[in-house]
Design a protein around this motif. Structure first.
Motif, PDB file in Angstrom:
ATOM      1  N   MET A 119       0.847  -1.201   0.000  1.00 24.47           N
ATOM      2  CA  MET A 119       0.000   0.000   0.000  1.00 24.47           C
ATOM      3  C   MET A 119       0.880   1.248   0.000  1.00 24.47           C
ATOM      4  O   MET A 119       1.954   1.249   0.583  1.00 24.47           O
ATOM      5  CB  MET A 119      -0.877   0.016   1.261  1.00 24.47           C
ATOM      6  N   PRO A 120       0.406   2.351  -0.606  1.00 25.28           N
ATOM      7  CA  PRO A 120       1.177   3.595  -0.564  1.00 25.28           C
ATOM      8  C   PRO A 120       1.299   4.098   0.860  1.00 25.28           C
ATOM      9  O   PRO A 120       0.441   3.846   1.693  1.00 25.28           O
ATOM     10  CB  PRO A 120       0.345   4.569  -1.404  1.00 25.28           C
ATOM     11  N   ARG A 121       2.391   4.788   1.141  1.00 21.84           N
ATOM     12  CA  ARG A 121       2.585   5.393   2.442  1.00 21.84           C
ATOM     13  C   ARG A 121       1.458   6.376   2.693  1.00 21.84           C
ATOM     14  O   ARG A 121       0.950   7.010   1.776  1.00 21.84           O
ATOM     15  CB  ARG A 121       3.942   6.102   2.458  1.00 21.84           C
ATOM     16  N   ALA A 122       1.024   6.506   3.953  1.00 19.50           N
ATOM     17  CA  ALA A 122      -0.086   7.390   4.301  1.00 19.50           C
ATOM     18  C   ALA A 122       0.142   8.783   3.742  1.00 19.50           C
ATOM     19  O   ALA A 122       1.229   9.335   3.838  1.00 19.50           O
ATOM     20  CB  ALA A 122      -0.244   7.447   5.820  1.00 19.50           C
ATOM     21  N   GLY A 123      -0.899   9.335   3.146  1.00 14.86           N
ATOM     22  CA  GLY A 123      -0.829  10.694   2.630  1.00 14.86           C
ATOM     23  C   GLY A 123      -0.358  10.782   1.195  1.00 14.86           C
ATOM     24  O   GLY A 123      -0.448  11.829   0.584  1.00 14.86           O
ATOM     25  N   LEU A 124       0.146   9.666   0.625  1.00 14.05           N
ATOM     26  CA  LEU A 124       0.611   9.689  -0.763  1.00 14.05           C
ATOM     27  C   LEU A 124      -0.494   9.188  -1.678  1.00 14.05           C
ATOM     28  O   LEU A 124      -1.178   8.226  -1.363  1.00 14.05           O
ATOM     29  CB  LEU A 124       1.846   8.808  -0.945  1.00 14.05           C
ATOM     30  N   PRO A 125      -0.671   9.833  -2.843  1.00 10.56           N
ATOM     31  CA  PRO A 125      -1.669   9.338  -3.780  1.00 10.56           C
ATOM     32  C   PRO A 125      -1.256   7.991  -4.355  1.00 10.56           C
ATOM     33  O   PRO A 125      -0.081   7.654  -4.393  1.00 10.56           O
ATOM     34  CB  PRO A 125      -1.716  10.415  -4.860  1.00 10.56           C
ATOM     35  N   ALA A 126      -2.250   7.223  -4.768  1.00 11.21           N
ATOM     36  CA  ALA A 126      -1.967   5.914  -5.358  1.00 11.21           C
ATOM     37  C   ALA A 126      -1.179   6.085  -6.652  1.00 11.21           C
ATOM     38  O   ALA A 126      -1.367   7.057  -7.370  1.00 11.21           O
ATOM     39  CB  ALA A 126      -3.275   5.184  -5.625  1.00 11.21           C
ATOM     40  N   PRO A 127      -0.295   5.124  -6.960  1.00  8.83           N
ATOM     41  CA  PRO A 127       0.460   5.208  -8.212  1.00  8.83           C
ATOM     42  C   PRO A 127      -0.445   4.897  -9.399  1.00  8.83           C
ATOM     43  O   PRO A 127      -1.549   4.379  -9.243  1.00  8.83           O
ATOM     44  CB  PRO A 127       1.530   4.134  -8.043  1.00  8.83           C
ATOM     45  N   LEU A 128       0.049   5.208 -10.583  1.00  6.61           N
ATOM     46  CA  LEU A 128      -0.667   4.833 -11.793  1.00  6.61           C
ATOM     47  C   LEU A 128      -0.620   3.314 -11.936  1.00  6.61           C
ATOM     48  O   LEU A 128       0.386   2.682 -11.617  1.00  6.61           O
ATOM     49  CB  LEU A 128      -0.009   5.501 -13.007  1.00  6.61           C
ATOM     50  N   THR A 129      -1.690   2.719 -12.399  1.00  4.68           N
ATOM     51  CA  THR A 129      -1.760   1.270 -12.533  1.00  4.68           C
ATOM     52  C   THR A 129      -0.939   0.806 -13.733  1.00  4.68           C
ATOM     53  O   THR A 129      -1.049   1.355 -14.826  1.00  4.68           O
ATOM     54  CB  THR A 129      -3.221   0.815 -12.714  1.00  4.68           C
ATOM     55  N   LEU A 130      -0.101  -0.197 -13.495  1.00  4.53           N
ATOM     56  CA  LEU A 130       0.666  -0.826 -14.572  1.00  4.53           C
ATOM     57  C   LEU A 130       0.101  -2.216 -14.824  1.00  4.53           C
ATOM     58  O   LEU A 130      -0.229  -2.939 -13.889  1.00  4.53           O
ATOM     59  CB  LEU A 130       2.144  -0.942 -14.196  1.00  4.53           C
ATOM     60  N   ARG A 131       0.019  -2.583 -16.088  1.00 11.72           N
ATOM     61  CA  ARG A 131      -0.505  -3.912 -16.432  1.00 11.72           C
ATOM     62  C   ARG A 131       0.593  -4.838 -16.967  1.00 11.72           C
ATOM     63  O   ARG A 131       0.481  -6.046 -16.858  1.00 11.72           O
ATOM     64  CB  ARG A 131      -1.613  -3.788 -17.461  1.00 11.72           C
ATOM     65  N   TYR A 132       1.623  -4.241 -17.585  1.00  8.94           N
ATOM     66  CA  TYR A 132       2.682  -5.042 -18.193  1.00  8.94           C
ATOM     67  C   TYR A 132       4.046  -4.453 -17.850  1.00  8.94           C
ATOM     68  O   TYR A 132       4.198  -3.248 -17.724  1.00  8.94           O
ATOM     69  CB  TYR A 132       2.532  -5.093 -19.724  1.00  8.94           C
ATOM     70  N   CYS A 133       5.029  -5.321 -17.758  1.00  7.90           N
ATOM     71  CA  CYS A 133       6.410  -4.893 -17.538  1.00  7.90           C
ATOM     72  C   CYS A 133       6.949  -4.305 -18.838  1.00  7.90           C
ATOM     73  O   CYS A 133       6.859  -4.937 -19.904  1.00  7.90           O
ATOM     74  CB  CYS A 133       7.254  -6.082 -17.102  1.00  7.90           C
ATOM     75  N   SER A 134       7.504  -3.104 -18.770  1.00  6.62           N
ATOM     76  CA  SER A 134       8.044  -2.463 -19.974  1.00  6.62           C
ATOM     77  C   SER A 134       9.392  -3.067 -20.382  1.00  6.62           C
ATOM     78  O   SER A 134       9.893  -2.772 -21.467  1.00  6.62           O
ATOM     79  CB  SER A 134       8.198  -0.955 -19.751  1.00  6.62           C
ATOM     80  N   HIS A 135       9.976  -3.930 -19.546  1.00 11.63           N
ATOM     81  CA  HIS A 135      11.261  -4.556 -19.872  1.00 11.63           C
ATOM     82  C   HIS A 135      11.090  -5.908 -20.565  1.00 11.63           C
ATOM     83  O   HIS A 135      11.755  -6.192 -21.555  1.00 11.63           O
ATOM     84  CB  HIS A 135      12.123  -4.705 -18.619  1.00 11.63           C
ATOM     85  N   CYS A 136      10.160  -6.746 -20.036  1.00  8.45           N
ATOM     86  CA  CYS A 136      10.017  -8.089 -20.600  1.00  8.45           C
ATOM     87  C   CYS A 136       8.614  -8.388 -21.117  1.00  8.45           C
ATOM     88  O   CYS A 136       8.401  -9.430 -21.730  1.00  8.45           O
ATOM     89  CB  CYS A 136      10.440  -9.142 -19.585  1.00  8.45           C
ATOM     90  N   GLY A 137       7.653  -7.499 -20.855  1.00 10.96           N
ATOM     91  CA  GLY A 137       6.294  -7.698 -21.347  1.00 10.96           C
ATOM     92  C   GLY A 137       5.419  -8.567 -20.467  1.00 10.96           C
ATOM     93  O   GLY A 137       4.244  -8.788 -20.787  1.00 10.96           O
ATOM     94  N   SER A 138       5.940  -9.048 -19.380  1.00 13.42           N
ATOM     95  CA  SER A 138       5.164  -9.907 -18.486  1.00 13.42           C
ATOM     96  C   SER A 138       3.985  -9.149 -17.888  1.00 13.42           C
ATOM     97  O   SER A 138       4.057  -7.945 -17.649  1.00 13.42           O
ATOM     98  CB  SER A 138       6.070 -10.420 -17.357  1.00 13.42           C
ATOM     99  N   ASP A 139       2.892  -9.887 -17.636  1.00 10.24           N
ATOM    100  CA  ASP A 139       1.748  -9.280 -16.959  1.00 10.24           C
ATOM    101  C   ASP A 139       1.709  -9.668 -15.477  1.00 10.24           C
ATOM    102  O   ASP A 139       0.720  -9.458 -14.791  1.00 10.24           O
ATOM    103  CB  ASP A 139       0.433  -9.668 -17.641  1.00 10.24           C
ATOM    104  N   ARG A 140       2.817 -10.226 -14.999  1.00  8.68           N
ATOM    105  CA  ARG A 140       2.896 -10.632 -13.591  1.00  8.68           C
ATOM    106  C   ARG A 140       3.621  -9.547 -12.787  1.00  8.68           C
ATOM    107  O   ARG A 140       4.821  -9.632 -12.534  1.00  8.68           O
ATOM    108  CB  ARG A 140       3.618 -11.978 -13.464  1.00  8.68           C
ATOM    109  N   LEU A 141       2.883  -8.516 -12.425  1.00 12.39           N
ATOM    110  CA  LEU A 141       3.444  -7.411 -11.653  1.00 12.39           C
ATOM    111  C   LEU A 141       2.897  -7.439 -10.238  1.00 12.39           C
ATOM    112  O   LEU A 141       1.676  -7.509 -10.036  1.00 12.39           O
ATOM    113  CB  LEU A 141       3.099  -6.073 -12.315  1.00 12.39           C
TER     114      LEU A 141
END
Length: 200
Positions: free
Chosen positions: A1-23
């Motif tokens: 979970m994000p640290r208290a007070g920090l907005p949630a990160p943008l959602t990633l679906r795929y790894c930009s290095h290998c293309g895996s969807d296991r993030l």
């Protein structure tokens, strides 16, 4: 979970290095914040704020504003600004954006405003700049480019709160004989107008 007070990160679906969807979203070893970590190749995906750079171009007591030809805020007025590109200094980026949006040649002077916008992961850096001539024109992202005295600024038709704050500080500095930099933060999104509440 994000640290208290920090907005949630943008959602990633795929790894930009290998293309895996296991993030996995977890705190990597030796870190203090949750990040997306690829279960396939182990890459850690850091997400950092975007930097917006621009100029506050001045000619005498007037400021140069651009009327936006694109969304968001199509048809509203702003200062020439945009996202910093990789490999650019903040001043080079501010000069480029001023040329692209207003066709204006300026001499950058000082950092005038730096505003953090944590809810949308952005930092605005606006530089005081002196117009070198009056040979400006709308670029592809602008419908109009015009010089305004304080009394003529279209305050109700400014595109962003960062621009309102930058201009108000500029005119206050003029009256007081002071100057920036003005460093602040806008921590909350503006409320939706009544006709948009409930629409999502």
């Amino acid at each position: 979970m994000p640290r208290a007070g920090l907005p949630a990160p943008l959602t990633l679906r795929y790894c930009s290095h290998c293309g895996s969807d296991r993030l996995d979203f977890r705190v990597p070893e030796g870190d203090t914040l949750a990040r997306y970590v690829c279960a396939g190749c182990g890459s850690i995906h850091y997400q950092n704020p975007k930097v917006v750079v621009g100029c506050l171009p001045v000619w005498g007591d007037q400021v140069l504003l651009c009327k936006r030809a694109i969304e968001p805020r199509l048809g509203l007025w702003t200062l020439p600004a945009g996202f910093l590109e990789n490999g650019e200094s903040v001043i080079d980026g501010a000069l480029r954006e001023t040329w692209e949006e207003a066709g204006a040649r300026v001499a950058v002077q000082d950092l005038h405003t730096m505003i953090s916008l944590p809810p949308i992961h952005q930092v605005y850096m606006m530089f005081s700049a002196r117009l070198l001539d009056l040979d400006f024109r709308p670029g592809p992202e602008s419908l109009d480019v015009r010089l305004f005295d304080e009394a003529d600024v279209p305050w109700d038709a400014l595109a962003f709160r960062t621009i309102v704050r930058t201009l108000r500080n500029f005119f206050l500095d003029r009256k007081r004989g002071t100057r920036g930099p003005h460093i602040s933060s806008i921590d909350r999104r503006p409320p939706l107008p009544p006709d948009l509440r409930g629409a999502a």
